[in-house]
Write a protein that holds these residues in place. Structure first.
Motif, PDB file in Angstrom:
ATOM      1  N   LYS A   1       0.835  -1.202   0.000  1.00 21.97           N
ATOM      2  CA  LYS A   1       0.000   0.000   0.000  1.00 21.97           C
ATOM      3  C   LYS A   1       0.872   1.254   0.000  1.00 21.97           C
ATOM      4  CE  LYS A   1      -3.615   0.034   2.742  1.00 21.97           C
ATOM      5  NZ  LYS A   1      -4.487   0.183   3.943  1.00 21.97           N
ATOM      6  N   ASN A   2       1.928   1.238   0.808  1.00 20.23           N
ATOM      7  CA  ASN A   2       2.806   2.402   0.883  1.00 20.23           C
ATOM      8  C   ASN A   2       3.569   2.645  -0.414  1.00 20.23           C
ATOM      9  OD1 ASN A   2       2.018   3.033   3.462  1.00 20.23           O
ATOM     10  ND2 ASN A   2       3.829   2.203   4.472  1.00 20.23           N
ATOM     11  N   LYS A   3       3.824   1.591  -1.174  1.00 17.54           N
ATOM     12  CA  LYS A   3       4.531   1.745  -2.449  1.00 17.54           C
ATOM     13  C   LYS A   3       3.735   2.613  -3.422  1.00 17.54           C
ATOM     14  CE  LYS A   3       7.252  -2.536  -2.358  1.00 17.54           C
ATOM     15  NZ  LYS A   3       7.457  -3.891  -2.962  1.00 17.54           N
ATOM     16  N   SER A   4       2.429   2.685  -3.230  1.00 13.83           N
ATOM     17  CA  SER A   4       1.594   3.498  -4.121  1.00 13.83           C
ATOM     18  C   SER A   4       1.864   4.998  -3.959  1.00 13.83           C
ATOM     19  CB  SER A   4       0.109   3.219  -3.863  1.00 13.83           C
ATOM     20  OG  SER A   4      -0.286   3.689  -2.578  1.00 13.83           O
ATOM     21  N   PHE A   5       2.592   5.354  -2.884  1.00 11.53           N
ATOM     22  CA  PHE A   5       2.905   6.763  -2.648  1.00 11.53           C
ATOM     23  C   PHE A   5       4.248   7.168  -3.251  1.00 11.53           C
ATOM     24  CE2 PHE A   5      -0.043   5.679   0.793  1.00 11.53           C
ATOM     25  CZ  PHE A   5      -0.931   6.742   0.725  1.00 11.53           C
TER      26      PHE A   5
ATOM     27  N   PHE B   1       4.114  15.843  -1.267  1.00  9.58           N
ATOM     28  CA  PHE B   1       3.247  16.274  -0.175  1.00  9.58           C
ATOM     29  C   PHE B   1       3.857  17.460   0.542  1.00  9.58           C
ATOM     30  CE2 PHE B   1       2.516  11.685  -0.534  1.00  9.58           C
ATOM     31  CZ  PHE B   1       1.120  11.617  -0.552  1.00  9.58           C
ATOM     32  N   GLU B   2       2.999  18.279   1.130  1.00 13.73           N
ATOM     33  CA  GLU B   2       3.464  19.264   2.096  1.00 13.73           C
ATOM     34  C   GLU B   2       3.274  18.632   3.465  1.00 13.73           C
ATOM     35  OE1 GLU B   2       3.085  23.932   2.392  1.00 13.73           O
ATOM     36  OE2 GLU B   2       1.263  23.001   3.198  1.00 13.73           O
ATOM     37  N   VAL B   3       4.334  18.554   4.234  1.00 14.58           N
ATOM     38  CA  VAL B   3       4.271  17.864   5.517  1.00 14.58           C
ATOM     39  C   VAL B   3       4.579  18.815   6.667  1.00 14.58           C
ATOM     40  CG1 VAL B   3       4.889  15.643   4.509  1.00 14.58           C
ATOM     41  CG2 VAL B   3       6.692  17.128   5.406  1.00 14.58           C
ATOM     42  N   LEU B   4       4.032  18.497   7.832  1.00 19.33           N
ATOM     43  CA  LEU B   4       4.339  19.203   9.067  1.00 19.33           C
ATOM     44  C   LEU B   4       5.390  18.397   9.802  1.00 19.33           C
ATOM     45  CD1 LEU B   4       3.834  21.300  11.320  1.00 19.33           C
ATOM     46  CD2 LEU B   4       1.974  19.821  12.138  1.00 19.33           C
ATOM     47  N   VAL B   5       6.542  19.002  10.061  1.00 18.51           N
ATOM     48  CA  VAL B   5       7.627  18.302  10.742  1.00 18.51           C
ATOM     49  C   VAL B   5       7.353  18.300  12.249  1.00 18.51           C
ATOM     50  CG1 VAL B   5      10.107  18.179  11.172  1.00 18.51           C
ATOM     51  CG2 VAL B   5       9.240  18.971   8.946  1.00 18.51           C
ATOM     52  N   ILE B   6       7.325  17.108  12.836  1.00 15.30           N
ATOM     53  CA  ILE B   6       7.046  16.962  14.261  1.00 15.30           C
ATOM     54  C   ILE B   6       8.326  16.870  15.072  1.00 15.30           C
ATOM     55  CG2 ILE B   6       5.799  15.606  15.988  1.00 15.30           C
ATOM     56  CD1 ILE B   6       4.017  16.918  13.854  1.00 15.30           C
TER      57      ILE B   6
ATOM     58  N   SER C   1      -3.128  14.429   5.794  1.00 14.98           N
ATOM     59  CA  SER C   1      -4.062  13.447   6.329  1.00 14.98           C
ATOM     60  C   SER C   1      -3.555  12.829   7.627  1.00 14.98           C
ATOM     61  CB  SER C   1      -4.315  12.334   5.304  1.00 14.98           C
ATOM     62  OG  SER C   1      -3.115  11.641   5.018  1.00 14.98           O
ATOM     63  N   GLY C   2      -2.249  13.019   7.906  1.00 12.02           N
ATOM     64  CA  GLY C   2      -1.677  12.477   9.127  1.00 12.02           C
ATOM     65  C   GLY C   2      -0.746  11.303   8.909  1.00 12.02           C
ATOM     66  N   ARG C   3      -0.442  11.003   7.648  1.00 12.84           N
ATOM     67  CA  ARG C   3       0.418   9.850   7.346  1.00 12.84           C
ATOM     68  C   ARG C   3       1.869  10.165   7.717  1.00 12.84           C
ATOM     69  NH1 ARG C   3      -1.090   5.470   4.816  1.00 12.84           N
ATOM     70  NH2 ARG C   3      -3.038   6.468   4.131  1.00 12.84           N
ATOM     71  N   ALA C   4       2.549   9.200   8.352  1.00 10.72           N
ATOM     72  CA  ALA C   4       3.910   9.399   8.837  1.00 10.72           C
ATOM     73  C   ALA C   4       4.927   9.390   7.692  1.00 10.72           C
ATOM     74  CB  ALA C   4       4.269   8.315   9.846  1.00 10.72           C
TER      75      ALA C   4
ATOM     76  N   VAL D   1       7.874  17.736   0.226  1.00  8.34           N
ATOM     77  CA  VAL D   1       8.764  16.592   0.019  1.00  8.34           C
ATOM     78  C   VAL D   1       8.211  15.684  -1.077  1.00  8.34           C
ATOM     79  CG1 VAL D   1       9.530  16.586   2.432  1.00  8.34           C
ATOM     80  CG2 VAL D   1       7.593  15.153   1.751  1.00  8.34           C
ATOM     81  N   LYS D   2       9.107  14.894  -1.640  1.00 12.50           N
ATOM     82  CA  LYS D   2       8.738  13.876  -2.616  1.00 12.50           C
ATOM     83  C   LYS D   2       9.092  12.523  -2.023  1.00 12.50           C
ATOM     84  CE  LYS D   2       9.225  12.730  -7.537  1.00 12.50           C
ATOM     85  NZ  LYS D   2       9.848  13.140  -8.812  1.00 12.50           N
ATOM     86  N   ILE D   3       8.174  11.572  -2.115  1.00 12.75           N
ATOM     87  CA  ILE D   3       8.388  10.258  -1.523  1.00 12.75           C
ATOM     88  C   ILE D   3       9.363   9.463  -2.387  1.00 12.75           C
ATOM     89  CG2 ILE D   3       7.317   8.148  -0.675  1.00 12.75           C
ATOM     90  CD1 ILE D   3       6.562  10.788   0.802  1.00 12.75           C
ATOM     91  N   LYS D   4      10.530   9.172  -1.803  1.00 14.24           N
ATOM     92  CA  LYS D   4      11.601   8.472  -2.507  1.00 14.24           C
ATOM     93  C   LYS D   4      11.677   6.992  -2.155  1.00 14.24           C
ATOM     94  CE  LYS D   4      13.429  12.099  -4.574  1.00 14.24           C
ATOM     95  NZ  LYS D   4      13.549  12.230  -6.042  1.00 14.24           N
ATOM     96  N   ASP D   5      11.197   6.640  -0.965  1.00 10.05           N
ATOM     97  CA  ASP D   5      11.272   5.256  -0.517  1.00 10.05           C
ATOM     98  C   ASP D   5      10.183   5.026   0.518  1.00 10.05           C
ATOM     99  OD1 ASP D   5      12.108   2.657  -0.264  1.00 10.05           O
ATOM    100  OD2 ASP D   5      13.992   3.111   0.759  1.00 10.05           O
TER     101      ASP D   5
END
Length: 403
Positions: free
Chosen positions: A349-353, A358-363, A373-376, A390-394
């Motif tokens: 499922k994660n590979k689909s990303f 995404f624009e992410v909030l750094v915690i 949406s809250g995805r880590a 960010v762009k999902i690389k892995d």
């Protein structure tokens, strides 16, 4: 004098830890290195036997070093082996200094409004806010309800005032079951509370904690409207516990599989990217092979994004404590099967990303961030509190990796 503090267990315990540490800070200084501390405080958890044994083991280790260890939280009211030098129950946080100074154990059932006791650091990016304590459920296996007793919903106006004082970018609402908030006052008030929180004129993201399907079914439509707000993480923690209707009935859960599925399907319609978290107990004394297969079926059908698998653990004072436990090998086999199943489908499922932006909030600095949406997402070269594209690389089975 200096104290070393350690929290075990849930988000509700984390909220209590904030209160306890702020009370202790008036007379003592917190020490992050236990070797330099004069005494130790454990905010304990009594949900499972494994955690209890760990707490007892670590307590004895510190005591051998000549340090006194004091317990707070649920375990003192659940265990038959309280080896601490003094302890308090969840309702007695205001008595922590008395327990320490007198080396005594203090347990009462008095209700207090903890929402006015919280003391958050102004620079905290993520803040845990408890809205109630105790539970309206009657689950046959649960020791926590024995420790925290009946539901105590904190006043809505005090919760709002607390959040208005917080400068955090992420607010995590917590309790033993959010959906039951207000029942002790005669009405489920969670939708009204969330509506008021979302009206606060501050820039933050809001994540809702665990909600029992038994109570959520009555307010789901009102909540789904609120999930449309841009401040809301599209995250739902909905504990299933078992995929078998007969076992759910034996557990006194108060809902059936169709209730759970209906909630899941409704929730997943609100956005293209939603996050479903659920909990499963394996190896309950009354969990047959057929019941376990029914659980597997539901997990395969719904494919939760977060799956917490717990092996059944006998807890003193519960109805199920009288039952003969299943062989530990069965518990391990069932737990391993579900965890392996989850890791396999969630990786796919994660590979689909991969490749998506995404624009992410750094915690956390150079570490954890969350999508809208809250995805880590793990993001290096990042600073807590900033928004970063960010762009999902892995990907891994439990998180995304962005650059």
């Amino acid at each position: 004098m200096k104290f070393y503090f350690k929290t075990f267990g849930c988000k509700l315990n984390e909220a209590d830890s904030q209160i306890i540490k702020s009370i202790l800070a008036k007379d003592y200084k917190e020490e992050l290195n236990p070797d330099n501390a004069d005494f130790v405080v454990f905010n304990t958890c009594g949900v499972v036997d494994k955690t209890e044994k760990k707490i007892i083991r670590e307590t004895k280790q510190f005591q051998k070093q000549g340090k006194k260890v004091f317990w707070t939280g649920c375990l003192p009211l659940i265990t038959r082996n309280n080896v601490s030098n003094g302890s308090i129950g969840p309702n007695n946080v205001l008595d922590i200094k008395k327990a320490i100074k007198g080396n005594i154990h203090i347990f009462t059932e008095k209700k207090i409004d903890k929402s006015v006791l919280c003391n958050f650091k102004e620079d905290s990016v993520s803040a845990v806010v408890a809205i109630s304590e105790g539970c309206s459920g009657n689950c046959s296996y649960c020791g926590s309800r024995i420790a925290r007793k009946g539901l105590n919903s904190f006043p809505r106006e005090n919760i709002i005032k607390r959040i208005e004082k917080i400068n955090a970018k992420e607010i995590l609402l917590t309790s033993q079951g959010l959906a039951s908030y207000g029942i002790d006052r005669g009405k489920q008030e969670l939708p009204e509370l969330i509506s008021d929180i979302l009206k606060i004129e501050k820039d933050f993201k809001l994540r809702l904690g665990m909600m029992n399907p038994k109570f959520l079914v009555h307010i789901i439509d009102d909540l789904l409207e609120l999930y449309e707000d841009k401040k809301m993480y599209k995250f739902l923690h909905l504990p299933l516990q078992s995929g078998d209707n007969n076992l759910l009935k034996e557990m006194n859960r108060g809902y059936n599989i169709n209730d759970f599925l209906d909630l899941v399907y409704k929730f997943r319609k609100i956005s293209k990217d939603t996050i479903l978290a659920t909990d499963i107990i394996v190896g309950h004394p009354k969990e047959s092979e057929k019941a376990f297969k029914n659980t597997i079926k539901i997990i395969k059908e719904t494919k939760p994004d977060v799956l917490h698998v717990f092996r059944y653990s006998k807890r003193k004072g519960t109805e199920d404590a009288k039952l003969k436990e299943l062989d530990v090998r069965i518990k391990k086999q069932r737990s391993k099967y579900l965890v392996t199943l989850f890791q396999k489908y969630n990786l796919e499922k994660n590979k689909s990303f991969l490749g998506k932006e995404f624009e992410v909030l750094v915690i956390k600095d150079n570490n954890l961030a969350r999508t809208d949406s809250g995805r880590a997402v793990i993001v290096k070269n990042s600073k807590a509190g900033e928004l970063k594209k960010v762009k999902i690389k892995d990907v891994k089975w439990n998180y995304l990796i962005g650059e």
